[in-house]
Design a protein around this motif. Structure first.
Motif, PDB file in Angstrom:
ATOM      1  N   MET A 134       0.820  -1.139   0.075  1.00  0.00           N
ATOM      2  CA  MET A 134      -0.116   0.047   0.063  1.00  0.00           C
ATOM      3  C   MET A 134       0.845   1.253   0.114  1.00  0.00           C
ATOM      4  N   THR A 135       0.485   2.266  -0.759  1.00  0.00           N
ATOM      5  CA  THR A 135       1.055   3.479  -0.865  1.00  0.00           C
ATOM      6  C   THR A 135       0.135   4.740  -0.568  1.00  0.00           C
ATOM      7  N   ALA A 136       0.527   5.443   0.350  1.00  0.00           N
ATOM      8  CA  ALA A 136      -0.683   6.424   0.726  1.00  0.00           C
ATOM      9  C   ALA A 136      -0.184   7.677  -0.226  1.00  0.00           C
ATOM     10  N   CYS A 137      -1.271   8.376  -0.495  1.00  0.00           N
ATOM     11  CA  CYS A 137      -1.258   9.568  -1.582  1.00  0.00           C
ATOM     12  C   CYS A 137      -2.651  10.300  -1.196  1.00  0.00           C
ATOM     13  N   PHE A 138      -2.206  11.759  -1.090  1.00  0.00           N
ATOM     14  CA  PHE A 138      -3.344  12.358  -1.359  1.00  0.00           C
ATOM     15  C   PHE A 138      -2.924  13.956  -2.075  1.00  0.00           C
ATOM     16  N   THR A 139      -3.803  14.724  -2.622  1.00  0.00           N
ATOM     17  CA  THR A 139      -3.645  15.878  -3.020  1.00  0.00           C
ATOM     18  C   THR A 139      -4.500  16.751  -2.360  1.00  0.00           C
ATOM     19  N   VAL A 140      -4.172  18.120  -2.290  1.00  0.00           N
ATOM     20  CA  VAL A 140      -5.026  19.108  -1.863  1.00  0.00           C
ATOM     21  C   VAL A 140      -5.132  20.480  -2.436  1.00  0.00           C
ATOM     22  N   ASN A 141      -6.120  20.957  -2.786  1.00  0.00           N
ATOM     23  CA  ASN A 141      -6.295  22.254  -3.872  1.00  0.00           C
ATOM     24  C   ASN A 141      -5.579  23.508  -3.418  1.00  0.00           C
TER      25      ASN A 141
END
Length: 84
Positions: free
Chosen positions: A1-8
């Motif tokens: 598993m690889t955590a990833c997120f984006t924020v505007n």
């Protein structure tokens, strides 16, 4: 598993709505134990949604984090947020 997120936005003003999007790779597994930490005391545990919004109520520097998969085999990612 690889955590990833984006924020505007990584720099915003008090009261602005920030949008966080989960782009984590679960290696074909069902997403489990997805938690969001916003650095201001607000925490959302076991969120099934891919996109979530958050409003910071005070100016400062915060560390937002997503955590996936639990403590033993999971992953997490952090991002610095500045609220003016």
């Amino acid at each position: 598993m690889t955590a990833c997120f984006t924020v505007n936005k990584t720099t915003a003003h008090v009261g602005d709505t920030l949008t966080f999007s989960n782009c984590s790779d679960y290696d074909g597994a069902t997403p489990e134990n997805v938690s969001w930490f916003f650095g201001d005391g607000d925490i959302i545990y076991n969120s099934p949604v891919k996109t979530i919004t958050h409003i910071y109520k005070s100016a400062g520097n915060y560390k937002a984090e997503i955590s996936i998969g639990g403590a033993e085999q999971g992953d997490h990612k952090e991002c610095s947020i500045t609220i003016e």
